[in-house]
Design an enzyme around this catalytic site. Sequence first.
Site, short mmCIF file in Angstrom:
data_model
loop_
_atom_site.label_atom_id
_atom_site.label_comp_id
_atom_site.label_asym_id
_atom_site.label_seq_id
_atom_site.Cartn_x
_atom_site.Cartn_y
_atom_site.Cartn_z
N ILE A 1 0.84 -1.20 0.00
CA ILE A 1 0.00 0.00 0.00
C ILE A 1 0.88 1.25 0.00
CG2 ILE A 1 -1.95 -1.08 1.19
CD1 ILE A 1 -1.01 0.51 3.74
N ASP A 2 2.16 1.10 0.40
CA ASP A 2 3.03 2.27 0.50
C ASP A 2 3.45 2.81 -0.87
OD1 ASP A 2 2.81 1.72 3.15
OD2 ASP A 2 4.92 1.24 3.51
N GLN B 1 -7.15 0.91 6.34
CA GLN B 1 -6.81 1.37 4.99
C GLN B 1 -6.22 0.27 4.12
OE1 GLN B 1 -3.58 4.44 5.66
NE2 GLN B 1 -3.77 3.48 7.66
O1 F6P Z 1 3.90 -2.69 4.80
C1 F6P Z 1 3.36 -1.47 4.77
C2 F6P Z 1 2.74 -0.98 6.04
O2 F6P Z 1 1.38 -1.06 5.90
C3 F6P Z 1 3.23 0.43 6.39
O3 F6P Z 1 2.53 1.42 5.72
C4 F6P Z 1 3.08 0.48 7.87
O4 F6P Z 1 4.01 1.37 8.45
C5 F6P Z 1 3.39 -0.91 8.27
O5 F6P Z 1 3.06 -1.74 7.19
C6 F6P Z 1 2.64 -1.35 9.50
O6 F6P Z 1 3.12 -2.57 9.85
P1 F6P Z 1 2.47 -3.56 10.91
O7 F6P Z 1 1.28 -4.15 10.27
O8 F6P Z 1 3.54 -4.57 11.11
O9 F6P Z 1 2.14 -2.74 12.09
#
Ligand code: F6P
Length: 409
Positions: free
Chosen positions: A142-143, A301
């Site tokens: 998604i990034d 999201q």
């Molecule tokens: O992999 C992308 C992402 O969704 C980032 O946007 C976000 O910082 C991270 O994963 C969150 O990670 P986790 O689900 O491990 O908290």
Amino acid sequence: MNKNVIVGQSGGPTSVINASLAGVFTTAKELGAPHVYGMRNGIEGFLQERYVDISDYIRNDVDVELLKRTPSAFLGSCRYKLPKVDKDEAVYKKLFEILEKLEIGYFFYIGGNDSMDTIAQLTIYAERIGSDIKFMGVPKTIDNDLVVTDHTPGFGSAAKYVATSVKELIRDNKVNDMDVVTVIEIMGRDAGWLTGSAALSKGPDCDGPDLIYLPELVFDMDKFIARVAEIQKERRSVIVCVSEGIRTADGKYVCEYTDTAGRTTDSFGHKQLTGTARVLAEVINERLGCKVRAIEFSSLQRCAAHLQSETDVNEAFHVGVAAVRAAAAGESGKVIIIERVDEEPYQSTMGSCDVHLVANYKKDVPRGWINEEGDYVTKQFIDYVRPLILGELTDIYVDGIPRHIDNIR
Ligand code: F6P
């Protein structure tokens, strides 16, 4: 394909990562793969010999359609960093023993830039030992921060959710005749693609958010408060969208400002980022004394499959298809990329590139796509994202809510 296939999902999930799995699975079956195995929880689970035969779970075309519409990683995911080949050969010996035992000829890994490192390391080891297993990376995040590819599957649907939800919050924020500031926190630790997508809420029926802050630029708290106060002179409702990863000039994440203990990190050393909107809401309340709300979209999201972009689902499916076709044609050590071939109407095609050019690199929002003040995105940014959020898939509803295919238990 006369040998078996293994596929895994890795990193943060998206609402279309399962569409890529569907693309890999259906294409491998069409091309004659005897078994298409799925790693449970990515490479980490596979190292513990946890895998399934996907045909036991995806039995017909309806299952495939449900899989495309089901968010989160059907096979389970992991954030596991393989050691460098020279540092710990034992892990690779074990992995290749399991691959041999399962008679694997083709290996697919669906993930972001960290996960592509897994494909890069496995390719290095395979070359070293003369293995003919084909290793392919299938992009997702998604990034939207993978280099070389125009964009990544998962981003378009998350951007559609962000723009839609921001629009709905803008409506809500205007309800009362009083000063209200709503701060919305959006994911994307190092890149502001998803946060900037909040601007797509702007249209004939909506002004869009007032301020947008991306992690690519240094965040200045005093300047921010001054901007909010300035906007408040014109209107009572102010909407601010911020990336979870904004940092001040000293390099400190804004979300860390009220921390009393250290944050947890994953095996790639990434801190868990959460709480940016809350910190900013507190500062606004303290300095401007008005009503504030902090909203964190958090996991919503990336799992809002009810707002999948049809363009995104189709591309997610086709990166899976392209990866299998490329591997069947003998390619290895590559990652599938999406090339934008036309704007009006939007068209894309799939290509591939050396995984070493993608693994561990990051694509920022170009400085020219952020306004001079550093608090909004430009038209170029909006024009780039718009086609990626277009189209809706026909939902399959049962008892009033979307039908999914259940995760493997
Ligand atoms: O992999 C992308 C992402 O969704 C980032 O946007 C976000 O910082 C991270 O994963 C969150 O990670 P986790 O689900 O491990 O908290």
